[in-house]
Design a protein around this motif. Structure first.
Motif, PDB file in Angstrom:
ATOM      1  N   ALA A  46     -17.299  10.780 -20.009  1.00  0.00           N
ATOM      2  CA  ALA A  46     -16.149  11.340 -19.300  1.00  0.00           C
ATOM      3  C   ALA A  46     -14.871  11.168 -20.104  1.00  0.00           C
ATOM      4  O   ALA A  46     -14.025  12.065 -20.170  1.00  0.00           O
ATOM      5  N   LEU A  47     -14.721  10.027 -20.732  1.00  0.00           N
ATOM      6  CA  LEU A  47     -13.496   9.748 -21.487  1.00  0.00           C
ATOM      7  C   LEU A  47     -13.426  10.536 -22.789  1.00  0.00           C
ATOM      8  O   LEU A  47     -12.338  10.835 -23.283  1.00  0.00           O
ATOM      9  N   ALA A  48     -14.587  10.858 -23.350  1.00  0.00           N
ATOM     10  CA  ALA A  48     -14.612  11.575 -24.623  1.00  0.00           C
ATOM     11  C   ALA A  48     -14.449  13.076 -24.466  1.00  0.00           C
ATOM     12  O   ALA A  48     -14.213  13.786 -25.443  1.00  0.00           O
ATOM     13  N   ALA A  49     -14.550  13.582 -23.228  1.00  0.00           N
ATOM     14  CA  ALA A  49     -14.432  15.023 -23.002  1.00  0.00           C
ATOM     15  C   ALA A  49     -13.034  15.507 -23.389  1.00  0.00           C
ATOM     16  O   ALA A  49     -12.033  14.844 -23.117  1.00  0.00           O
ATOM     17  N   GLU A  50     -12.968  16.638 -24.018  1.00  0.00           N
ATOM     18  CA  GLU A  50     -11.695  17.176 -24.491  1.00  0.00           C
ATOM     19  C   GLU A  50     -11.184  18.266 -23.551  1.00  0.00           C
ATOM     20  O   GLU A  50     -11.947  18.921 -22.855  1.00  0.00           O
ATOM     21  N   GLY A  51      -9.864  18.435 -23.551  1.00  0.00           N
ATOM     22  CA  GLY A  51      -9.250  19.552 -22.854  1.00  0.00           C
ATOM     23  C   GLY A  51      -8.907  19.294 -21.402  1.00  0.00           C
ATOM     24  O   GLY A  51      -8.270  20.133 -20.755  1.00  0.00           O
ATOM     25  N   GLU A  52      -9.306  18.148 -20.847  1.00  0.00           N
ATOM     26  CA  GLU A  52      -9.021  17.865 -19.440  1.00  0.00           C
ATOM     27  C   GLU A  52      -7.665  17.182 -19.321  1.00  0.00           C
ATOM     28  O   GLU A  52      -7.352  16.265 -20.073  1.00  0.00           O
ATOM     29  N   ASP A  53      -6.835  17.640 -18.374  1.00  0.00           N
ATOM     30  CA  ASP A  53      -5.545  16.984 -18.193  1.00  0.00           C
ATOM     31  C   ASP A  53      -5.763  15.596 -17.598  1.00  0.00           C
ATOM     32  O   ASP A  53      -6.781  15.312 -16.967  1.00  0.00           O
ATOM     33  N   LEU A  54      -4.787  14.711 -17.801  1.00  0.00           N
ATOM     34  CA  LEU A  54      -4.964  13.304 -17.431  1.00  0.00           C
ATOM     35  C   LEU A  54      -5.109  13.114 -15.932  1.00  0.00           C
ATOM     36  O   LEU A  54      -5.861  12.246 -15.481  1.00  0.00           O
ATOM     37  N   GLU A  55      -4.394  13.897 -15.129  1.00  0.00           N
ATOM     38  CA  GLU A  55      -4.509  13.761 -13.678  1.00  0.00           C
ATOM     39  C   GLU A  55      -5.935  14.061 -13.222  1.00  0.00           C
ATOM     40  O   GLU A  55      -6.508  13.326 -12.399  1.00  0.00           O
ATOM     41  N   SER A  56      -6.518  15.117 -13.777  1.00  0.00           N
ATOM     42  CA  SER A  56      -7.896  15.467 -13.417  1.00  0.00           C
ATOM     43  C   SER A  56      -8.873  14.411 -13.900  1.00  0.00           C
ATOM     44  O   SER A  56      -9.849  14.075 -13.214  1.00  0.00           O
TER      45      SER A  56
END
Length: 358
Positions: free
Chosen positions: A323-333
């Motif tokens: 989950a932490l390594a996934a790219e492109g996701e905003d921090l709130e999400s």
């Protein structure tokens, strides 16, 4: 099965050890079963082996080696076993004193005690404030919320993130600790970052209950430029994700974890030890309350995670890293998704999460 014998699961329940640990102690010769079924391989133990299993767990929890444990456990005289244990501990104390002397010499030689150098002062000045987000959830089983999360932008471009995990009916103790820490760090705006954290910690310690079981853990991250400054106590954690790789900056303050780090317990033993989550440092009466003070360099794009154990003690490490390594996701999400992972895993504890992107 013979009714006078116990299955490995029954011995595990009676001793507090896991079946995996019992198999390990069988393989090492410390606790062989009374009988092994030649067809199924099932192990059976005698009821009298419960005390030996508990003693092995206790001695391994102290960091005693397997060979010395065998000597202690094989002594049929309790007085002799006690003398053997005292002798071992006297040498442990002597070894600790020797290490303390070496540490004192190294600290003096490094010349960094109560001073700041390149590792505590940013070498570059960032013109942007790190992006941040947080999430807080009571969990699915706890009757109250004892976790707290704080994010505060401070003068001079500093950003403070902190997570605290209260225990023992601490009510709002964790939230009060974080507000006190943030106010004190802000008041010390002219001090170097690590010195500001160290000074602020003294204000936090003044709030520690002196006469009951209530207390808290606390992990704080002060970001300034390309440096991450950390003050940490307990089993809340600070982690860093860089180029998809998760690194734990802090170490949980449990004796079992320390023995694992020192190589005196195997990962299998540490994972199965009945006292693996028992803290020996925390903001609590009678416990050491001084924090670890750490500094790490940040690179653009680094992700800093602060979490209570309602996340990292519940979620599978591989799932958390993914989950932490996934790219492109905003921090709130991402913060919300981390809480959802804890809830999907049963949500037995309060969950607190704070994130910052360098």
């Amino acid at each position: 099965m013979d009714g006078t014998l116990l299955s490995i699961g029954e011995l595990a329940a009676a001793s507090g050890l896991s079946p995996k640990a019992l198999r390990l102690y069988d393989e090492s010769g410390l606790l062989p079963p009374r009988r092994v079924d030649p067809f199924t391989g099932y192990r059976s133990y005698g009821p009298d082996q419960i005390d030996r299993a508990r003693r092995i767990a206790a001695l391994r929890g102290l960091g005693m080696g397997l060979a010395r444990i065998r000597v202690v456990c094989d002594l049929d005289d309790d007085a002799a076993a006690a003398a053997e244990l005292r002798s071992w501990w006297r040498q442990e104390e002597a070894d600790a004193l020797s290490r303390a002397a070496v540490v004192a010499d190294l600290v003096r030689d490094l010349g960094k005690h109560h001073s700041e150098d390149i590792m505590t002062t940013s070498t570059t000045t960032s013109t942007t404030t790190p992006r941040t987000a947080f999430a807080l959830h009571q969990g699915l089983e706890r009757p109250t919320q004892e976790d707290a999360v704080l994010i505060r932008e401070l003068p001079g471009g500093r950003v403070l993130l902190a997570v605290a995990d209260g225990f023992g009916g601490a009510d709002d103790l964790s939230a009060r600790l974080l507000r006190t820490l943030a106010d004190a760090v802000e008041a010390a705006a002219s001090a170097p970052p690590l010195a500001a954290l160290e000074t602020a910690w003294m204000a936090v310690e003044a709030l520690v209950p002196t006469s009951d079981a209530a207390g808290s853990t606390l992990s704080a991250a002060l970001l300034e430029g390309d440096r991450l400054h950390v003050a940490h106590l307990g089993d809340t954690r600070i982690s860093l994700v860089r180029a998809g790789r998760l690194e734990h900056i802090t170490q949980d303050h449990t004796q079992v974890r320390s023995l694992l780090e020192a190589g005196r317990l195997s990962p299998e033993e540490a994972a199965a030890h009945p006292d693996r989550r028992l803290l020996n440092r925390a903001l609590a009466a009678g416990a050491p309350t001084a924090p670890d003070l750490l500094v790490r360099r940040l690179e653009p794009g680094d992700l800093v995670l602060l979490s209570s154990d309602g996340l990292h003690a519940v979620v599978d490490p591989a799932d958390l890293a993914e989950a932490l390594a996934a790219e492109g996701e905003d921090l709130e999400s991402l913060a919300t998704r981390l809480v959802d992972l804890a809830l999907d895993a049963g949500g037995p504890d309060n969950v607190g999460v704070a994130l910052a992107r360098a």
